[in-house]
Every structure is written in structure tokens, then in C-alpha cells.
Design a protein around this motif. Structure first.
Motif, PDB file in Angstrom:
ATOM      1  N   ARG A  37      -7.290  48.721 -49.817  1.00 29.26           N
ATOM      2  CA  ARG A  37      -8.175  48.296 -50.903  1.00 29.26           C
ATOM      3  C   ARG A  37      -9.247  47.329 -50.394  1.00 29.26           C
ATOM      4  O   ARG A  37     -10.433  47.488 -50.701  1.00 29.26           O
ATOM      5  CB  ARG A  37      -7.358  47.634 -52.010  1.00 29.26           C
ATOM      6  CG  ARG A  37      -8.216  47.278 -53.240  1.00 29.26           C
ATOM      7  CD  ARG A  37      -7.413  46.666 -54.353  1.00 29.26           C
ATOM      8  NE  ARG A  37      -6.913  45.338 -54.019  1.00 29.26           N
ATOM      9  CZ  ARG A  37      -5.645  45.059 -53.764  1.00 29.26           C
ATOM     10  NH1 ARG A  37      -4.724  46.022 -53.785  1.00 29.26           N
ATOM     11  NH2 ARG A  37      -5.258  43.837 -53.466  1.00 29.26           N
ATOM     12  N   ARG A  38      -8.830  46.330 -49.615  1.00 30.24           N
ATOM     13  CA  ARG A  38      -9.799  45.363 -49.085  1.00 30.24           C
ATOM     14  C   ARG A  38     -10.788  46.044 -48.143  1.00 30.24           C
ATOM     15  O   ARG A  38     -11.980  45.698 -48.110  1.00 30.24           O
ATOM     16  CB  ARG A  38      -9.052  44.261 -48.327  1.00 30.24           C
ATOM     17  CG  ARG A  38      -8.175  43.400 -49.204  1.00 30.24           C
ATOM     18  CD  ARG A  38      -8.958  42.300 -49.909  1.00 30.24           C
ATOM     19  NE  ARG A  38      -8.095  41.529 -50.783  1.00 30.24           N
ATOM     20  CZ  ARG A  38      -7.306  40.534 -50.380  1.00 30.24           C
ATOM     21  NH1 ARG A  38      -7.285  40.202 -49.090  1.00 30.24           N
ATOM     22  NH2 ARG A  38      -6.556  39.864 -51.239  1.00 30.24           N
ATOM     23  N   PHE A  39     -10.297  47.001 -47.372  1.00 26.42           N
ATOM     24  CA  PHE A  39     -11.153  47.693 -46.425  1.00 26.42           C
ATOM     25  C   PHE A  39     -12.272  48.433 -47.152  1.00 26.42           C
ATOM     26  O   PHE A  39     -13.440  48.347 -46.771  1.00 26.42           O
ATOM     27  CB  PHE A  39     -10.322  48.682 -45.597  1.00 26.42           C
ATOM     28  CG  PHE A  39     -10.965  49.074 -44.302  1.00 26.42           C
ATOM     29  CD1 PHE A  39     -10.589  48.465 -43.120  1.00 26.42           C
ATOM     30  CD2 PHE A  39     -11.941  50.055 -44.260  1.00 26.42           C
ATOM     31  CE1 PHE A  39     -11.186  48.817 -41.903  1.00 26.42           C
ATOM     32  CE2 PHE A  39     -12.549  50.417 -43.070  1.00 26.42           C
ATOM     33  CZ  PHE A  39     -12.167  49.799 -41.886  1.00 26.42           C
ATOM     34  N   ARG A  40     -11.923  49.160 -48.203  1.00 26.13           N
ATOM     35  CA  ARG A  40     -12.947  49.894 -48.953  1.00 26.13           C
ATOM     36  C   ARG A  40     -13.908  48.928 -49.630  1.00 26.13           C
ATOM     37  O   ARG A  40     -15.122  49.191 -49.687  1.00 26.13           O
ATOM     38  CB  ARG A  40     -12.288  50.803 -49.999  1.00 26.13           C
ATOM     39  CG  ARG A  40     -13.288  51.617 -50.790  1.00 26.13           C
ATOM     40  CD  ARG A  40     -12.615  52.603 -51.717  1.00 26.13           C
ATOM     41  NE  ARG A  40     -12.083  53.742 -51.015  1.00 26.13           N
ATOM     42  CZ  ARG A  40     -12.797  54.791 -50.624  1.00 26.13           C
ATOM     43  NH1 ARG A  40     -14.105  54.815 -50.846  1.00 26.13           N
ATOM     44  NH2 ARG A  40     -12.244  55.793 -50.005  1.00 26.13           N
ATOM     45  N   GLU A  41     -13.405  47.817 -50.155  1.00 23.03           N
ATOM     46  CA  GLU A  41     -14.269  46.837 -50.816  1.00 23.03           C
ATOM     47  C   GLU A  41     -15.301  46.262 -49.852  1.00 23.03           C
ATOM     48  O   GLU A  41     -16.451  46.035 -50.224  1.00 23.03           O
ATOM     49  CB  GLU A  41     -13.415  45.701 -51.400  1.00 23.03           C
ATOM     50  CG  GLU A  41     -12.579  46.086 -52.609  1.00 23.03           C
ATOM     51  CD  GLU A  41     -11.629  44.972 -53.027  1.00 23.03           C
ATOM     52  OE1 GLU A  41     -11.515  43.966 -52.267  1.00 23.03           O
ATOM     53  OE2 GLU A  41     -10.989  45.107 -54.090  1.00 23.03           O
ATOM     54  N   GLN A  42     -14.896  46.031 -48.605  1.00 25.56           N
ATOM     55  CA  GLN A  42     -15.765  45.320 -47.666  1.00 25.56           C
ATOM     56  C   GLN A  42     -16.577  46.231 -46.755  1.00 25.56           C
ATOM     57  O   GLN A  42     -17.583  45.806 -46.185  1.00 25.56           O
ATOM     58  CB  GLN A  42     -14.930  44.356 -46.819  1.00 25.56           C
ATOM     59  CG  GLN A  42     -14.295  43.243 -47.649  1.00 25.56           C
ATOM     60  CD  GLN A  42     -13.597  42.198 -46.802  1.00 25.56           C
ATOM     61  OE1 GLN A  42     -13.978  41.957 -45.662  1.00 25.56           O
ATOM     62  NE2 GLN A  42     -12.578  41.559 -47.349  1.00 25.56           N
ATOM     63  N   THR A  43     -16.154  47.484 -46.594  1.00 26.39           N
ATOM     64  CA  THR A  43     -16.903  48.389 -45.722  1.00 26.39           C
ATOM     65  C   THR A  43     -17.451  49.593 -46.460  1.00 26.39           C
ATOM     66  O   THR A  43     -18.302  50.315 -45.930  1.00 26.39           O
ATOM     67  CB  THR A  43     -16.021  48.911 -44.566  1.00 26.39           C
ATOM     68  OG1 THR A  43     -15.017  49.792 -45.094  1.00 26.39           O
ATOM     69  CG2 THR A  43     -15.352  47.763 -43.817  1.00 26.39           C
ATOM     70  N   GLY A  44     -16.961  49.865 -47.664  1.00 23.52           N
ATOM     71  CA  GLY A  44     -17.426  51.017 -48.423  1.00 23.52           C
ATOM     72  C   GLY A  44     -16.794  52.326 -48.006  1.00 23.52           C
ATOM     73  O   GLY A  44     -17.212  53.396 -48.466  1.00 23.52           O
ATOM     74  N   THR A  45     -15.773  52.269 -47.155  1.00 23.13           N
ATOM     75  CA  THR A  45     -15.105  53.494 -46.724  1.00 23.13           C
ATOM     76  C   THR A  45     -13.635  53.202 -46.449  1.00 23.13           C
ATOM     77  O   THR A  45     -13.178  52.072 -46.594  1.00 23.13           O
ATOM     78  CB  THR A  45     -15.791  54.058 -45.467  1.00 23.13           C
ATOM     79  OG1 THR A  45     -15.261  55.352 -45.183  1.00 23.13           O
ATOM     80  CG2 THR A  45     -15.609  53.156 -44.262  1.00 23.13           C
TER      81      THR A  45
END
Length: 317
Positions: A244-252
Motif C-alpha cells: 500500500r505504501r509503495f503504491r502511494e509513494q511511487t504510483g505503481t
């Protein structure tokens, strides 16, 4: 019949205007029928276009019942479109009309707010300006076109032709699109695929983000087997929280970021080494040469061999 409305505004780029007129206007179905009706619409009857004037047979009302609206690019320094134009485009989108821009037509489309939160492209020369002017748009300078479903954008010049053929394929299938490509004397899918060949050394790492350390760690270990559990463990988070954090911060997703980073590593090796394709596949962290070739073409738009032939460093030629 599918109606295509091409929006001609003051200082329209003639090449961008003519591309959809020619491509859609020449399409034939197997039984000989013409599936598209193409119309030129303008905010005024007389439109200035690079040293000459054209007459638009339709006004903005021509967008109201169109199935597809095309927004061509306009010359540098052209005045922003009036609010009536922006409202006509917003109204078309609200009715479910497909809207596509060609080249810097993405700027006029972005002014409507319709591209906010979506990926989009434009000519690579203007991509940084598009990103600066419209920070809510995810600008992708490294592709020929972006298809978000209802909203599509293309890069410059001949990329508008690629986009038109793509839409024909969506509407009527590959056989009809291939016939349209033959009439245009162009391949249905270019050797360059969907890449403008603008290469970045690596996917961006968000500076100052909580993920920056683990992203740098991943970048250093592209040739190793990196599972989601291992990445999450390194970040000190659960797998679900990390994703979840990864998608929030990188968009993927972590996997997509990793695959793209591995392709970028492979690009560097193809340009600067004499290593075989199989060895580069291993060095970049792909499980097999076949998986490498498939992923490379999906991201870079061409085969590793063709990419090397195009971009090989002179000292390794």
C-alpha cells in the motif's frame, strides 16, 4: 456509423489536423462500408493554420453527438482555448465520448481537467512543460501513446498516426486496422513499438520518502531474487502495508517498479557492453532469456537486439 470530430482551433498544426482526417476517412470494412464519418469542428468558421486559413464546416455543436473527438496540437504561442471550447470537451467526456489528443494537443485537453490523475504523453520536447503546467497529470515522455480507455494522448508527429490506428483496432479489430495501415503505407506496429526512445537511467526514487532506503536497496540488487516478502521485511513493514505504501509513494506496485528497473539496467548493458543477451538477462535479474525478451519489448517497445543496434555506444560498435 462512428462519428469522429476533429477539433480545429486557431494555429492548429496542419499535420496533426490532417492525420485523423486521412486515416479515419479511408477506413474500409471487409464488406466495403466506410465505418467512420469524419467532421472538422471549430470555435469559429475561419481557422488560422500555419500560413493559411481553413474553413470549419461544423461549430462546437459538432462535438455533441460525436463518438470520438480528436484534439490536434497547435503552434507554440497559440492563445489558450476559450471556456466554450473547454466546456464542449468536458460535456463530451460527461456523455462518454472518447477523446484523444495528438502531440501538444495534450495541453488543451489538460486545461479541461479531464487528464488529472491520469497518465498522458505529448511530444518529448514538450513533456517537461506539460508536467510543470499540469502537476496532477502523470506525464510519460517515453511512449508513443497512452490509452486510458476514454481518454487517450499521443506523442508528436507520426505518433498521432499510431494512435489513430490503435483506435481503429479497438473499434473494428486488427484486420481492419492492418488494412488502414497499408493504405497509410505504415506498419500497424512500428519497430519502435510504444517507445519514443527517451531513456532514463533508472525509475525515479522519491527523495525523502519513507521508502527511499528500501528502493535504493532494491536498485543495488536487481540481479538477485527479490520477493515481496523480502522487500517488505527490509522495509520493516508487513507485506500488505508495504504494498500500500509503495503504491502511494511511487504510483505503481513493487513488482512493476522492480521489472522496470531491471529493464533500465538491461538497456545500460545493451548500450555499453558486449555481453550476450542471455548474460544480460541474468545480470538484470530476469529468470530466463525468454522472460527478459518479453518484458523488455513490453517496456521499451522493441527487442533487445534492435535496441542494441539503435543505441549501441560507439566504443562498443
Amino acid at each position: 456509423m462512428h462519428t469522429v470530430a476533429v477539433l480545429a482551433l486557431d494555429q492548429v498544426i496542419p499535420f496533426d489536423l490532417s492525420t485523423p482526417l486521412e486515416v479515419f476517412g479511408r477506413v474500409r470494412l471487409p464488406d466495403g462500408r466506410r465505418p467512420y464519418q469524419v467532421r472538422v469542428c471549430g470555435a469559429s468558421a475561419q481557422i488560422a493554420a500555419a500560413g493559411f486559413v481553413i474553413t470549419a464546416p461544423w461549430g462546437l455543436e459538432g462535438l455533441a453527438n460525436a463518438d470520438t473527438v480528436i484534439v490536434p496540437g497547435r503552434a507554440e504561442g497559440a492563445s489558450p482555448p476559450g471556456e466554450e471550447v473547454l466546456e464542449a470537451l468536458r460535456g463530451a467526456a460527461a456523455r462518454g465520448t472518447r477523446i484523444a489528443s495528438i502531440c501538444v494537443g495534450a495541453f488543451d485537453l489538460a486545461l479541461t481537467g479531464l487528464l488529472d490523475g491520469l497518465a498522458a504523453t505529448t511530444h518529448w520536447v514538450a513533456a517537461s512543460d506539460l508536467a510543470r503546467c499540469f502537476p496532477a497529470v502523470e506525464v510519460r515522455p517515453d511512449v508513443l501513446y497512452v490509452d486510458n480507455g476514454q481518454l487517450l494522448t499521443s506523442a508528436g508527429a507520426s505518433a498521432g498516426l499510431d494512435l489513430c490506428l490503435h483506435m481503429i483496432r479497438r473499434d473494428f479489430g486488427s484486420a481492419v486496422a492492418a488494412d488502414a495501415a497499408r493504405l497509410a503505407v505504415t506498419p500497424l506496429e512500428r519497430e519502435g513499438g510504444q517507445a519514443q526512445f527517451i531513456v532514463h537511467p533508472q525509475p525515479p526514487i522519491p527523495q525523502g520518502s519513507t521508502l527511499e532506503p528500501v528502493l535504493a536497496w532494491m536498485e543495488e540488487r536487481l540481479g538477485e531474487e527479490l520477493t515481496l516478502d523480502l522487500m517488505a521485511q527490509r522495509s520493516g513493514m508487513s507485506g500488505r502495508t508495504f504494498s500500500r505504501r509503495f503504491r502511494e509513494q511511487t504510483g505503481t506496485t513493487p513488482l512493476q517498479w522492480l521489472l522496470r528497473a531491471r529493464v533500465r539496467r538491461a538497456q545500460f548493458l545493451l548500450e555499453n557492453t558486449d555481453h550476450t543477451i542471455d548474460r544480460i538477462a541474468d545480470q538484470a535479474g530476469f529468470g530466463s532469456p525468454t522472460a527478459f525478451r518479453e518484458r523488455f519489448k513490453k517496456v521499451a517497445g522493441t527487442t533487445p537486439q534492435s535496441y542494441r543496434a539503435t543505441f549501441r555506444s560507439s566504443e562498443h560498435a
